[in-house]
Design a protein around this motif. Structure first.
Motif, PDB file in Angstrom:
ATOM      1  N   ASN A  36      35.616 -40.676  43.704  1.00 54.63           N
ATOM      2  CA  ASN A  36      36.093 -41.874  44.170  1.00 54.63           C
ATOM      3  C   ASN A  36      34.834 -43.110  44.007  1.00 54.63           C
ATOM      4  OD1 ASN A  36      39.014 -40.275  43.763  1.00 54.63           O
ATOM      5  ND2 ASN A  36      38.641 -39.935  46.200  1.00 54.63           N
ATOM      6  N   LYS A  39      34.090 -44.406  40.741  1.00 51.22           N
ATOM      7  CA  LYS A  39      35.165 -44.854  40.417  1.00 51.22           C
ATOM      8  C   LYS A  39      35.611 -46.632  41.247  1.00 51.22           C
ATOM      9  CE  LYS A  39      40.686 -44.028  40.261  1.00 51.22           C
ATOM     10  NZ  LYS A  39      41.299 -43.260  39.929  1.00 51.22           N
ATOM     11  N   SER A  40      35.060 -46.457  42.922  1.00 51.73           N
ATOM     12  CA  SER A  40      35.845 -47.810  43.373  1.00 51.73           C
ATOM     13  C   SER A  40      34.619 -48.837  42.885  1.00 51.73           C
ATOM     14  CB  SER A  40      35.901 -47.444  44.953  1.00 51.73           C
ATOM     15  OG  SER A  40      33.996 -47.318  45.295  1.00 51.73           O
ATOM     16  N   GLN A  41      33.335 -48.464  42.472  1.00 52.70           N
ATOM     17  CA  GLN A  41      32.101 -48.818  42.300  1.00 52.70           C
ATOM     18  C   GLN A  41      32.186 -49.606  41.061  1.00 52.70           C
ATOM     19  OE1 GLN A  41      28.057 -47.079  43.346  1.00 52.70           O
ATOM     20  NE2 GLN A  41      29.223 -47.000  45.399  1.00 52.70           N
ATOM     21  N   ARG A  43      35.078 -50.142  39.276  1.00 52.89           N
ATOM     22  CA  ARG A  43      36.128 -50.509  38.844  1.00 52.89           C
ATOM     23  C   ARG A  43      36.199 -52.542  38.213  1.00 52.89           C
ATOM     24  NH1 ARG A  43      40.022 -48.727  42.841  1.00 52.89           N
ATOM     25  NH2 ARG A  43      41.265 -46.830  40.963  1.00 52.89           N
ATOM     26  N   PRO A  44      35.409 -52.849  39.845  1.00 55.71           N
ATOM     27  CA  PRO A  44      35.350 -54.786  40.131  1.00 55.71           C
ATOM     28  C   PRO A  44      34.597 -54.434  38.163  1.00 55.71           C
ATOM     29  CG  PRO A  44      34.413 -54.052  41.072  1.00 55.71           C
ATOM     30  CD  PRO A  44      34.865 -52.466  41.368  1.00 55.71           C
ATOM     31  N   VAL A  46      34.491 -52.599  35.606  1.00 58.62           N
ATOM     32  CA  VAL A  46      35.516 -52.625  34.450  1.00 58.62           C
ATOM     33  C   VAL A  46      36.830 -53.706  34.122  1.00 58.62           C
ATOM     34  CG1 VAL A  46      37.764 -50.770  33.553  1.00 58.62           C
ATOM     35  CG2 VAL A  46      35.268 -49.692  34.723  1.00 58.62           C
ATOM     36  N   GLN A  47      36.657 -54.324  35.751  1.00 54.24           N
ATOM     37  CA  GLN A  47      37.570 -55.377  34.780  1.00 54.24           C
ATOM     38  C   GLN A  47      36.885 -56.234  34.209  1.00 54.24           C
ATOM     39  OE1 GLN A  47      39.057 -56.462  39.849  1.00 54.24           O
ATOM     40  NE2 GLN A  47      40.350 -54.421  39.063  1.00 54.24           N
ATOM     41  N   GLU A  50      37.317 -55.629  30.642  1.00 52.52           N
ATOM     42  CA  GLU A  50      38.500 -55.367  29.909  1.00 52.52           C
ATOM     43  C   GLU A  50      39.132 -57.143  29.770  1.00 52.52           C
ATOM     44  OE1 GLU A  50      40.775 -53.774  33.121  1.00 52.52           O
ATOM     45  OE2 GLU A  50      40.935 -52.202  32.169  1.00 52.52           O
ATOM     46  N   SER A  59      42.694 -46.171  32.381  1.00 53.71           N
ATOM     47  CA  SER A  59      42.279 -45.950  33.430  1.00 53.71           C
ATOM     48  C   SER A  59      41.751 -45.240  33.635  1.00 53.71           C
ATOM     49  CB  SER A  59      42.893 -46.683  34.339  1.00 53.71           C
ATOM     50  OG  SER A  59      44.465 -45.506  34.174  1.00 53.71           O
ATOM     51  N   GLN A  62      43.375 -40.193  37.574  1.00 51.02           N
ATOM     52  CA  GLN A  62      43.020 -39.623  38.474  1.00 51.02           C
ATOM     53  C   GLN A  62      42.632 -38.250  39.017  1.00 51.02           C
ATOM     54  OE1 GLN A  62      44.910 -41.091  40.971  1.00 51.02           O
ATOM     55  NE2 GLN A  62      45.348 -42.528  38.998  1.00 51.02           N
TER      56      GLN A  62
END
Length: 115
Positions: A36, A39-41, A43-44, A46-47, A50, A59, A62
């Motif tokens: 987790n 994943k949170s690190q 996310r920015p 990856v965005q 994208e 994504s 889970q």
């Protein structure tokens, strides 16, 4: 050659030590916490990526999906390993027969050419 092996071995040992220290090889709770966190690190990043790509990036799965996939592929690996062990006598027999046939073929004198 030896120096290269030592360097590669050192990198592997270092990667395993560092991943163990981070909690990858710890309890399931530690592994989930690490997943987790990563994943949170990511996310920015990856965005941002994208927005630059012409297609949609799926994504990250889970935690429950990751557990299921890990169990599934682990079980498949175990099943395939035991299938290989079960078939090993058959494979050894085939190898022995092919080896014998090849040596018998090499033992035959070459055909005489007619001049």
């Amino acid at each position: 050659m030896v120096i290269g092996f030592v360097i590669r071995s050192g990198l592997v040992v270092g990667a395993v030590y560092y991943s163990k220290k981070l909690g990858v090889w710890g309890s399931p709770e530690e592994s989930e916490k690490f997943y987790n966190c990563v994943k949170s690190q990511l996310r920015p990043h990856v965005q941002t990526l994208e927005k630059q790509l012409p297609f949609e990036v799926p994504s990250l799965p889970q935690t429950g999906e990751v557990r299921f996939l890990a169990k599934h592929y682990y079980n498949q690996g175990v099943k395939n390993t035991f299938h290989f062990i079960e078939m090993l006598p058959c494979y050894a027999g085939q190898l022995a027969k092919k080896t014998k046939d090849t040596f018998n073929e090499f033992a035959q004198p070459p055909p005489k050419s007619s001049n």
